[in-house]
Design an enzyme around this catalytic site. Structure first.
Site, PDB file in Angstrom:
ATOM      1  N   PRO A  33      -7.917   5.883  -3.270  1.00 30.95           N
ATOM      2  CA  PRO A  33      -7.599   6.516  -1.978  1.00 30.95           C
ATOM      3  C   PRO A  33      -6.235   6.037  -1.485  1.00 30.95           C
ATOM      4  CG  PRO A  33      -9.785   5.515  -1.957  1.00 30.95           C
ATOM      5  CD  PRO A  33      -9.098   5.025  -3.181  1.00 30.95           C
ATOM      6  N   CYS A  35      -3.714   6.836   1.798  1.00 34.41           N
ATOM      7  CA  CYS A  35      -3.528   7.553   3.063  1.00 34.41           C
ATOM      8  C   CYS A  35      -2.199   8.302   3.074  1.00 34.41           C
ATOM      9  CB  CYS A  35      -3.590   6.584   4.232  1.00 34.41           C
ATOM     10  SG  CYS A  35      -5.232   5.885   4.496  1.00 34.41           S
ATOM     11  N   ALA A  72      -8.704   7.430   2.988  1.00 33.89           N
ATOM     12  CA  ALA A  72      -9.659   6.983   3.998  1.00 33.89           C
ATOM     13  C   ALA A  72      -9.828   8.075   5.047  1.00 33.89           C
ATOM     14  CB  ALA A  72      -9.174   5.690   4.646  1.00 33.89           C
ATOM     15  N   GLN A 114     -13.633   8.887   0.494  1.00 33.08           N
ATOM     16  CA  GLN A 114     -13.833   7.567   1.079  1.00 33.08           C
ATOM     17  C   GLN A 114     -14.003   7.727   2.587  1.00 33.08           C
ATOM     18  OE1 GLN A 114     -10.593   4.602   1.858  1.00 33.08           O
ATOM     19  NE2 GLN A 114     -11.588   3.461   0.195  1.00 33.08           N
ATOM     20  N   TYR A 196     -10.705  -3.155   7.885  1.00 29.29           N
ATOM     21  CA  TYR A 196     -11.212  -2.119   8.773  1.00 29.29           C
ATOM     22  C   TYR A 196     -12.606  -2.528   9.251  1.00 29.29           C
ATOM     23  CZ  TYR A 196      -7.158   0.279   6.964  1.00 29.29           C
ATOM     24  OH  TYR A 196      -5.864   0.584   6.619  1.00 29.29           O
ATOM     25  N   ARG A 244     -16.237   0.105  -1.271  1.00 28.57           N
ATOM     26  CA  ARG A 244     -14.996  -0.642  -1.481  1.00 28.57           C
ATOM     27  C   ARG A 244     -15.033  -1.920  -0.656  1.00 28.57           C
ATOM     28  NH1 ARG A 244      -8.598   0.929  -1.882  1.00 28.57           N
ATOM     29  NH2 ARG A 244      -9.163   0.998  -4.081  1.00 28.57           N
ATOM     30  N   LEU A 322      -1.917  -3.055  -8.985  1.00 33.32           N
ATOM     31  CA  LEU A 322      -0.826  -3.283  -9.921  1.00 33.32           C
ATOM     32  C   LEU A 322      -1.261  -3.087 -11.373  1.00 33.32           C
ATOM     33  CD1 LEU A 322       1.109  -6.275  -8.324  1.00 33.32           C
ATOM     34  CD2 LEU A 322       1.575  -3.828  -8.154  1.00 33.32           C
ATOM     35  N   GLY A 344      -3.152   3.740  -7.934  1.00 32.66           N
ATOM     36  CA  GLY A 344      -2.643   4.234  -6.666  1.00 32.66           C
ATOM     37  C   GLY A 344      -1.184   4.613  -6.783  1.00 32.66           C
ATOM     38  N   ARG A 345      -0.292   3.677  -6.489  1.00 28.38           N
ATOM     39  CA  ARG A 345       1.141   3.977  -6.481  1.00 28.38           C
ATOM     40  C   ARG A 345       1.638   4.499  -7.825  1.00 28.38           C
ATOM     41  NH1 ARG A 345       0.318  -0.394  -3.140  1.00 28.38           N
ATOM     42  NH2 ARG A 345       1.304  -0.306  -1.078  1.00 28.38           N
TER      43      ARG A 345
END
Length: 377
Positions: A33, A35, A72, A114, A196, A244, A322, A344-345
């Site tokens: 996920p 954002c 999210a 998510q 969160y 998660r 990573l 992700g990235r």
């Protein structure tokens, strides 16, 4: 709990399907996920996914990800991180998500969502605008939390949730899960990480309550378990539920930091409780609950946390953080440290990373391209 679907000899484990309950995910390269902070901030379109969200997610489905977890998605307006977050608290949002899930399934990608509540980290601005608190006069709201402790010095003091309000939060997660199912999602993930709301209840750093939701380990995990039970009760038996977690908020690892925090040992204990309540996979991340914590990063720096949960509980896990190279990802799986990897990235930089991985790991086998691309590549 899960069954590995063995493929032809020599096929990389990254591209070995995995079955959780009755759902088979075609490979183990999953999109984490991320954002986008791109929804309308108010009015009838607030929290509604639109063309940007579809194009963002669709590109990674065409790129070969086996499972895509949307960003999210707030279970209530006050649960948004920023006013521009996606939400799933009304029917308009639900209907808009069907366009996304339909496209992903048409391209052999499992759609997952998510569900989240930002807690004391809510009502902030978009990162590229500084990410600072957004006041009520500017369209923000007062955040809520387990205890009236601000996330950082420049953040407002959150309002402590009452027990009745906690029950409403639990119901918000359940109602959002119902909408997610009707919208076509096949995996639902409860967001209990990154500082969160659920993660705030887990950690003694942010939870100073003296009632049934604070103090002891059993009390601090109560909200997480209640949310999971509520979601599992409305989610089909044949479909999986993920959770998660931040394996640590990086306080106890630093001998120079006197703040008390959530630990890896507690994550392992929580995993066992979640497993017994019908959670099918733990998505293992870290951090996010305490500003200025010293996070020790490096390639695959969170993988040992996932490996420990898997080794000590037998619970399926996904590793994240990573993971950038195909052989690195393949080694994580073949060494038994995780059952899937979440990118992700790296998928932002290269939406077709799964195809690159297939070529690098086993040139004679590759993922199927969509017909529109397949004849040309």
């Amino acid at each position: 709990m899960y069954v590995v679907q063995n493929t032809e000899p020599g096929v990389p484990m990254l591209f070995d399907p995995i079955t959780l309950r009755s759902l088979t995910i075609p490979n183990r390269v999953w999109m984490a996920p991320m954002c986008q902070y791109s929804a309308a901030t108010d009015g009838p379109e607030a929290g509604v996914p639109h063309d940007w969200h579809l194009s963002h997610l669709a590109a990674r489905a065409v790129g070969g990800a086996g499972l895509i977890l949307t960003e999210a998605t707030a279970v209530s307006p006050e649960g948004r991180i920023t006013p521009a977050d996606l939400g799933l608290w009304n029917e308009r949002q639900e209907r808009a998500f069907t366009r996304v899930t339909r496209f992903l399934q048409e391209h052999d990608t499992v759609p997952g969502i998510q569900l989240a509540h930002a807690g004391r980290k809510a009502s902030t601005d978009r990162p590229w605008r500084g990410g600072g608190p957004v006041g009520v006069a500017d369209g923000g709201w007062q955040p809520v939390a387990p205890s009236p402790i601000p996330f950082a010095e420049n953040h407002p003091v959150p309002r402590e949730l009452t027990v009745e309000e906690i029950r409403r939060v639990v119901d918000d997660f359940a109602q959002a899960a119902r909408r997610a199912l009707r919208a076509g999602f096949q995996v639902v993930e409860v967001h209990g990480a990154h500082g969160y709301l659920i993660g705030e209840f887990l950690s003694p750093h942010s939870n100073r309550r003296t009632d049934a939701y604070g103090g002891s380990f059993g009390n601090r995990i109560r909200l997480a378990l209640e949310v999971v039970e509520a979601v599992r009760a409305v989610w089909p038996e044949e479909l999986p539920v993920f959770f998660r977690v931040s394996a640590t908020d990086w306080l106890t690892e630093n001998p120079e930091d006197e703040r008390e925090g959530w630990t890896v040992e507690e994550t392992v204990l929580l995993a066992g409780e979640l497993l017994s309540r019908g959670v099918d996979l733990l998505d293992v991340s870290s951090g996010g609950n305490a500003p200025h914590a010293r996070v020790l990063t490096g390639p695959g720096y969170q993988v040992p946390f996932a490996a420990r949960v898997r080794a000590e509980t037998g619970m399926p896990v996904a590793a994240v953080g990573l993971i950038t190279e195909p052989r690195q990802a393949e080694d994580i799986l073949t060494s038994g440290r995780a059952d899937a990897v979440l990118l992700g990235r790296e998928l932002l930089r290269d939406p077709h990373w799964p195809h690159r991985a297939a070529r690098e790991l086993e040139p004679s086998s590759s993922l199927s391209w969509p017909e529109q691309y397949g004849y040309a590549v």
